[in-house]
Design an enzyme around this catalytic site. Structure first.
Site, short mmCIF file in Angstrom:
data_model
loop_
_atom_site.label_atom_id
_atom_site.label_comp_id
_atom_site.label_asym_id
_atom_site.label_seq_id
_atom_site.Cartn_x
_atom_site.Cartn_y
_atom_site.Cartn_z
CB SER A 1 -0.24 -8.30 -0.98
OG SER A 1 -1.04 -9.13 -0.14
CD GLU B 1 -10.88 4.64 0.97
OE1 GLU B 1 -10.58 5.83 0.71
OE2 GLU B 1 -10.31 3.67 0.44
CE LYS C 1 -4.46 -1.53 1.66
NZ LYS C 1 -4.31 -2.98 1.91
C1 LIG Z 1 -5.19 -3.99 1.48
C2 LIG Z 1 -4.47 -5.26 1.24
C3 LIG Z 1 -4.83 -6.12 0.18
C4 LIG Z 1 -6.03 -5.90 -0.70
O1 LIG Z 1 -5.98 -4.76 -1.48
P1 LIG Z 1 -5.68 -4.80 -3.04
O2 LIG Z 1 -5.96 -3.41 -3.47
O3 LIG Z 1 -6.60 -5.81 -3.67
O4 LIG Z 1 -4.26 -5.18 -3.23
C5 LIG Z 1 -4.08 -7.26 -0.01
N1 LIG Z 1 -3.02 -7.56 0.78
C6 LIG Z 1 -2.66 -6.77 1.80
C7 LIG Z 1 -1.49 -7.16 2.64
C8 LIG Z 1 -3.36 -5.59 2.06
O5 LIG Z 1 -2.98 -4.80 3.09
#
Ligand SMILES: *Cc1c(COP(=O)(O)O)cnc(C)c1O
Length: 393
Positions: free
Chosen positions: A377, A111, A89
């Site tokens: 992610s 948000e 993010k």
């Molecule tokens: C917020 C988040 C997501 C989901 O958001 P996307 O916009 O679909 O990437 C996925 N993995 C993590 C670790 C997150 O913090």
């Protein structure tokens, strides 16, 4: 034909900008300048320096030997979990705050659902000394105490939203209302590839550093710059968009997306938008939405707060409809098992969202020579109680 956005802000039938009259000018201003800013040398220089020195990029592309052996392919993990603040993010919030500054804005709003995007936004506002207001459903404020405290420590004002179900959708409505009241000085940092055009394309471009790195990292490691498969989880779709951006029109690369099945797509407790959604408008874009017969958006459910979203980015709706991406629901139990497996086999505790991407592996049939990239992610520190609680209920 391309799967990237067209000049009108659409991905096939999906996307566009469905916003209240009073926001037309804000959205048009942004549409008019975001590409010019992102492509300018001055922006690129500042953004790249922050990605490197502040966020800690490039993130490693790690060859996971034990997972590879188990699943019979050459599996690489793209380690977004190693970024500052623990997920992908930060790539987006760093980029958008630089855009906001170049537009002369002085106040940032956002948000947040579970609080991850709120923390990433509060972080860059502290860094850039900008005023930050984060809207968060009152129910989420209660559930996500630690992230609320982090945002406050970083200097943000957290506004609990008492309307509706007091979760993400309600926080989003409130953020849009704030933007309507302060269109002159306020910039709205959206946390995923959702919202009115140009947000989905802008966020995808800011996250595209992920696939830009995968290209040269694969070239270095295997002697060719593309994989056979890219696997990522999808909430709104930003880590997936970043992971596939530079391969989106390259049919040699198969795209596999994991959406949150929750307790199962038949159970009524799910966030599997592609499996169950019908076309509607959410957050200012036309896309698939989980809704009832009257078109009311239904409250989604997933064990993972980041995937608990009743819509999906328009880019991904189009990829799914055109069958460019295969979208697989991964249920809570499958994700938790995959999270434990990565932890025990590779010594990496993944975020519960990322565990959904890993939960796809047992459902695939690879050839031994296949090169597979799975995007991790985020890291699992924030999810420890969920992991521990799952088997002790
Ligand atoms: C917020 C988040 C997501 C989901 O958001 P996307 O916009 O679909 O990437 C996925 N993995 C993590 C670790 C997150 O913090």
């Amino acid at each position: 034909m391309s799967y990237l956005v067209d000049e009108n802000g659409y991905y096939g039938d999906f996307g566009g900008a469905y916003v209240p009259e009073i926001l037309h000018k804000c959205v048009e201003d942004l549409q008019g300048c975001y590409l010019k800013i992102i492509e300018s040398e001055d922006f690129q220089k500042e953004f790249r320096a922050l990605l490197k020195d502040y966020a800690g990029r490039p993130s490693p592309l790690y060859p996971a030997a034990r997972l590879s052996e188990k699943y019979g392919a050459r599996i690489f993990l793209k380690r977004e979990d190693l970024n500052h603040t623990g997920a992908h993010k930060i790539n987006n919030t760093l980029g958008q705050i630089l855009i906001a500054r170049r537009m002369g804005k002085t106040r940032i709003i956002a948000e947040t659902g579970a609080g991850q995007h709120g923390v990433a936004t509060a972080t860059v506002c502290a860094l850039m000394d900008m005023k930050c207001v984060v809207y968060m459903g009152a129910e989420d404020v209660r559930r996500q105490h630690m992230n609320v405290e982090k945002m406050k420590m970083l200097g943000a004002e957290v506004v609990p939203v008492e309307s509706g179900n007091k979760t993400l959708k309600d926080a989003t409505n409130e953020a849009i209302r704030d933007w309507c009241r302060h269109p002159e000085d306020t910039y709205y940092i959206i946390g995923s590839t959702v919202g009115p055009h140009p947000y989905p394309d802008m966020v995808a471009r800011l996250q595209s550093v992920i696939s830009e790195e995968i290209k040269w990292q694969l070239e270095e490691k295997v002697g060719r710059d593309y994989p056979d498969y890219i696997i990522a989880c999808v909430g709104g779709g930003s880590n997936a968009a970043g992971s596939i951006y530079h391969y989106i029109d390259d049919r040699r690369v198969k795209v596999v997306l994991a959406e949150a099945g929750g307790l199962g797509i038949e159970s009524g407790k799910t966030a599997a938008t592609i499996a169950l959604g019908r076309t509607g408008i959410i957050h200012g874009a036309k896309t698939y939405v989980i809704q009832n017969e009257d078109g009311q958006i239904e409250e989604p459910y997933s064990i993972s707060a980041g995937l608990d979203y009743p819509g999906i980015g328009p880019m991904h709706a189009n990829l799914a409809k055109a069958k460019r991406a295969k979208v697989i629901p991964v249920n809570d139990d499958e994700a938790v098992a995959a999270g434990y497996e990565l932890t025990r086999m590779e010594g990496i505790i993944p975020a519960m969202e990322s565990a959904h991407a890993l939960g796809v592996l047992p459902k695939m049939h690879f050839k031994p020579e296949d090169i597979v990239v799975v995007t991790v992610s985020g890291r699992g520190d924030k999810d420890m109680e969920t992991y521990l609680g799952y088997y002790n209920r």
